[in-house]
Design a protein around this motif. Structure first.
Motif, PDB file in Angstrom:
ATOM      1  N   LEU A  34       0.828  -1.208   0.000  1.00 47.78           N
ATOM      2  CA  LEU A  34       0.000   0.000   0.000  1.00 47.78           C
ATOM      3  C   LEU A  34       0.860   1.255   0.000  1.00 47.78           C
ATOM      4  O   LEU A  34       0.550   2.235  -0.694  1.00 47.78           O
ATOM      5  N   THR A  35       1.933   1.239   0.764  1.00 45.98           N
ATOM      6  CA  THR A  35       2.846   2.392   0.796  1.00 45.98           C
ATOM      7  C   THR A  35       3.429   2.630  -0.583  1.00 45.98           C
ATOM      8  O   THR A  35       3.551   3.772  -1.045  1.00 45.98           O
ATOM      9  N   GLU A  36       3.763   1.553  -1.266  1.00 48.83           N
ATOM     10  CA  GLU A  36       4.286   1.649  -2.634  1.00 48.83           C
ATOM     11  C   GLU A  36       3.267   2.268  -3.574  1.00 48.83           C
ATOM     12  O   GLU A  36       3.604   2.988  -4.508  1.00 48.83           O
ATOM     13  N   LEU A  37       1.982   2.016  -3.302  1.00 47.81           N
ATOM     14  CA  LEU A  37       0.907   2.565  -4.133  1.00 47.81           C
ATOM     15  C   LEU A  37       0.514   3.980  -3.732  1.00 47.81           C
ATOM     16  O   LEU A  37      -0.366   4.574  -4.347  1.00 47.81           O
ATOM     17  N   GLY A  38       1.160   4.524  -2.680  1.00 45.79           N
ATOM     18  CA  GLY A  38       0.900   5.904  -2.292  1.00 45.79           C
ATOM     19  C   GLY A  38      -0.006   6.062  -1.093  1.00 45.79           C
ATOM     20  O   GLY A  38      -0.519   7.160  -0.842  1.00 45.79           O
ATOM     21  N   PHE A  39      -0.231   5.001  -0.327  1.00 48.07           N
ATOM     22  CA  PHE A  39      -1.114   5.084   0.846  1.00 48.07           C
ATOM     23  C   PHE A  39      -0.538   6.036   1.894  1.00 48.07           C
ATOM     24  O   PHE A  39       0.629   5.961   2.256  1.00 48.07           O
ATOM     25  N   ALA A  40      -1.397   6.936   2.393  1.00 56.14           N
ATOM     26  CA  ALA A  40      -0.968   7.885   3.421  1.00 56.14           C
ATOM     27  C   ALA A  40      -2.049   8.051   4.479  1.00 56.14           C
ATOM     28  O   ALA A  40      -2.186   9.107   5.084  1.00 56.14           O
ATOM     29  N   GLY A  41      -2.817   6.979   4.689  1.00 52.61           N
ATOM     30  CA  GLY A  41      -3.927   7.067   5.628  1.00 52.61           C
ATOM     31  C   GLY A  41      -3.556   6.677   7.039  1.00 52.61           C
ATOM     32  O   GLY A  41      -2.401   6.391   7.353  1.00 52.61           O
ATOM     33  N   ASP A  42      -4.573   6.640   7.907  1.00 54.69           N
ATOM     34  CA  ASP A  42      -4.345   6.304   9.312  1.00 54.69           C
ATOM     35  C   ASP A  42      -4.586   4.814   9.555  1.00 54.69           C
ATOM     36  O   ASP A  42      -4.890   4.052   8.632  1.00 54.69           O
ATOM     37  N   THR A  43      -4.457   4.412  10.810  1.00 55.97           N
ATOM     38  CA  THR A  43      -4.589   2.996  11.185  1.00 55.97           C
ATOM     39  C   THR A  43      -5.974   2.451  10.869  1.00 55.97           C
ATOM     40  O   THR A  43      -6.121   1.316  10.400  1.00 55.97           O
ATOM     41  N   THR A  44      -6.994   3.264  11.113  1.00 50.34           N
ATOM     42  CA  THR A  44      -8.367   2.826  10.850  1.00 50.34           C
ATOM     43  C   THR A  44      -8.586   2.560   9.371  1.00 50.34           C
ATOM     44  O   THR A  44      -9.179   1.548   8.980  1.00 50.34           O
ATOM     45  N   GLN A  45      -8.109   3.477   8.541  1.00 50.14           N
ATOM     46  CA  GLN A  45      -8.260   3.302   7.097  1.00 50.14           C
ATOM     47  C   GLN A  45      -7.485   2.092   6.602  1.00 50.14           C
ATOM     48  O   GLN A  45      -7.953   1.341   5.739  1.00 50.14           O
ATOM     49  N   PHE A  46      -6.283   1.880   7.163  1.00 50.35           N
ATOM     50  CA  PHE A  46      -5.503   0.706   6.778  1.00 50.35           C
ATOM     51  C   PHE A  46      -6.267  -0.570   7.100  1.00 50.35           C
ATOM     52  O   PHE A  46      -6.326  -1.499   6.288  1.00 50.35           O
ATOM     53  N   GLN A  47      -6.872  -0.634   8.276  1.00 50.04           N
ATOM     54  CA  GLN A  47      -7.611  -1.824   8.673  1.00 50.04           C
ATOM     55  C   GLN A  47      -8.805  -2.064   7.757  1.00 50.04           C
ATOM     56  O   GLN A  47      -9.113  -3.211   7.399  1.00 50.04           O
ATOM     57  N   GLN A  48      -9.472  -0.979   7.348  1.00 52.28           N
ATOM     58  CA  GLN A  48     -10.607  -1.113   6.437  1.00 52.28           C
ATOM     59  C   GLN A  48     -10.167  -1.705   5.095  1.00 52.28           C
ATOM     60  O   GLN A  48     -10.833  -2.582   4.536  1.00 52.28           O
ATOM     61  N   ILE A  49      -9.041  -1.220   4.590  1.00 50.08           N
ATOM     62  CA  ILE A  49      -8.541  -1.730   3.307  1.00 50.08           C
ATOM     63  C   ILE A  49      -8.097  -3.182   3.448  1.00 50.08           C
ATOM     64  O   ILE A  49      -8.349  -4.015   2.568  1.00 50.08           O
ATOM     65  N   PHE A  50      -7.437  -3.494   4.560  1.00 53.87           N
ATOM     66  CA  PHE A  50      -6.957  -4.855   4.806  1.00 53.87           C
ATOM     67  C   PHE A  50      -8.130  -5.832   4.895  1.00 53.87           C
ATOM     68  O   PHE A  50      -8.085  -6.931   4.316  1.00 53.87           O
ATOM     69  N   ASP A  51      -9.196  -5.435   5.584  1.00 55.26           N
ATOM     70  CA  ASP A  51     -10.376  -6.289   5.706  1.00 55.26           C
ATOM     71  C   ASP A  51     -11.026  -6.511   4.334  1.00 55.26           C
ATOM     72  O   ASP A  51     -11.448  -7.628   4.003  1.00 55.26           O
TER      73      ASP A  51
END
Length: 515
Positions: A340-357
């Motif tokens: 995700l970081t490689e794709l430009g992700f700059a969100g918070d922990t909550t957003q990361f968890q939503q994407i991961f789920d």
């Protein structure tokens, strides 16, 4: 090699495309990607046009640090003062002030004489220069102006404090030869022209926006104004990606370059396409799906022997590569976050968890999860900052060639209560939308419906874009899901929720005025 400054106006002129309406989170996500792309100047909006635009410009100005943020203003003191309030916290405050310069605009739009127009322009630029370190002056409709008058107007603007002079082809009327002559004329007849950067801004009504931009660069323009995918009013603007790649591939001819991070072009194009609900045509230069496809046997044979026989742009140059399985159901959180970081992700922990789920859920339905899939999931999560008013719980559709399509939906209401409803339609999608309209308070009119896949294959993610008319507003919405019908329902609900947010915001502003 001359450095050409890239002035991106996707968030201002691009958003003026019919049917495009971006919320704050969407604008911020595009702004961050434009920063990664490396644009020099970013026109974030027109601060005086609305409270919403003011807030968007202000937030972008406070967030972006590696690009100069600017806002548009008419040659009106109140516009300039409002723009300053929105932009004063940016790393490099910049203003873009404009006034018309052609006889037809002076007579029918402004009802001003040439002398009055010059006086207004000088007053506005002088006032802007008292606040902003960089002031760009645009002579709107310059391509239809009389050259002697245009030269006089430009010289007066420079003397008043303009640091950039923009000569736009506002209605897409001119030709490469004519625009070259206009820039050459300014270089020859404006005494102070060497004190400023000349800029070009071209619309695509006759399909010549990119050609006109390149012709202007050949004749002295040091800045080019453009939008991602060429979006914009009417037929759009000059396409950023086409200009940047043309200058890069033909450095031998133009002797100029933008300095953009070209490998970010495809990602930027995809993001703008998704958020603006404007799919990129397959035959679009540089970023279209067919840009690097070869079907002819002769072409294929040549490509196998030497790619340069039929391919002047490598896919890798603009960030295009073959889709491959990058992660799977057994991938851990660390590897997922790295991707995700490689794709430009700059969100918070909550957003990361939503994407991961969402990723884990997709892995159970799809054999191969590609970067395009991850980008779609990330984009949907990062930009969907809407507080859910209506929330889809379940959707079930009964369809058969000899049966009437019927949809049954369970949805959470703004009150928190659950609602269940069913309805029929001439097709599955219509059955879903008829059911949703029964649940949603007030009539909803579907104005447009479009669907496309994220990538190829029978198990591809579906992206649906809709435009609806609801509660007196037109609103667009999008939905992404493994199932086409689920994506259709999500897009419809997203459009309604966006309308409710907009309605609530405008009511809040009205109440403030009344107080």
């Amino acid at each position: 090699m001359r450095k050409i400054n890239v002035f991106d106006t996707t968030l201002r002129d691009g958003e003026q495309s019919a049917g495009v309406s971006l919320n704050l989170e969407e604008k911020l996500e595009i702004a961050r990607q434009l920063e990664r792309l490396g644009v020099d100047i970013m026109e974030a909006g027109f601060p005086a046009s609305s409270k919403g635009d003011f807030q968007s410009v202000q937030q972008i100005a406070r967030t972006i640090k590696n690009s100069s943020i600017t806002g548009l203003a008419r040659a009106v003191q109140s516009d300039i003062d409002t723009a300053w309030e929105a932009l004063k916290d940016s790393a490099e405050p910049r203003l873009h002030v404009f006034i018309a310069s052609s006889p037809i605009h002076m007579q029918y739009k402004l009802n001003m004489t040439p002398d009055q127009l010059v006086e207004r322009a000088v007053q506005s630029v002088r006032h802007a220069a008292s606040k902003f370190p960089h002031v760009q002056f645009s002579a709107e409709d310059a391509s239809r102006a009389e050259l002697p008058f245009l030269a006089r107007l430009v010289e007066e603007a420079i003397q008043a404090g303009a640091t950039v002079i923009n000569l736009p082809d506002t209605v897409g009327f001119t030709t490469p030869h004519e625009i070259g002559k206009m820039f050459a004329y300014m270089k020859e007849h404006v005494p102070s022209i060497d004190k400023v950067v000349l800029s070009t801004h071209n619309h695509n009504d006759l399909g010549m926006a990119v050609a006109n931009s390149l012709a202007a660069i050949q004749n002295g323009a040091g800045q080019v104004e453009c939008t991602v995918n060429g979006i914009g009013e009417r037929a759009g603007n000059a396409a950023l990606e086409e200009i940047a790649v043309a200058l890069n591939i033909r450095k031998d001819y133009y002797k100029a370059d933008t300095g953009l991070t070209l490998k970010e072009i495809k990602r930027t194009s995809s993001l703008v396409s998704k958020l603006a609900n404007m799919p990129v045509p397959g035959n679009k230069a540089v970023v279209g799906a067919n840009a690097f496809a070869h079907e002819s046997g002769i072409h294929q044979d040549g490509m196998l022997k030497n790619k340069e026989t039929y391919e002047i742009i490598t896919p890798e140059l603009v960030g295009v590569h073959e889709s491959s399985m990058v992660l799977g159901k057994h991938s851990g959180r660390h590897a997922f976050k790295e991707k995700l970081t490689e794709l430009g992700f700059a969100g918070d922990t909550t957003q990361f968890q939503q994407i991961f789920d969402a990723f884990k859920d997709l892995c159970d339905k799809k054999k191969e999860v590609t970067e395009d899939d991850l980008f779609a999931l990330m984009t949907e999560t990062m930009t969907d900052a809407i507080q859910e008013s209506y929330e889809l719980q379940t959707v079930q559709v009964n369809y058969g060639t000899n049966n009437i399509p019927t949809a049954a939906i369970t949805m959470k209401l703004p009150s928190g209560e659950m609602a269940q409803e069913a309805a029929t339609g001439s097709g599955s999608v219509e059955a879903i939308y008829n059911t949703l309209e029964r649940i949603i308070e007030g009539p909803v009119s579907l104005e447009d419906y479009r669907i496309q896949s994220v990538n190829g294959g029978g198990d591809a993610l579906a992206e649906v874009y809709v435009q609806v008319k609801y509660a007196g507003f037109e609103s667009s919405g999008r939905g992404t899901a493994h199932d086409v019908l689920e994506a259709s329902a999500k897009a419809y609900i997203n459009a309604v929720n966006r309308t409710l947010i907009r309605k609530a915001y405008e009511q809040e502003q009205t109440n403030k005025v009344n107080i």
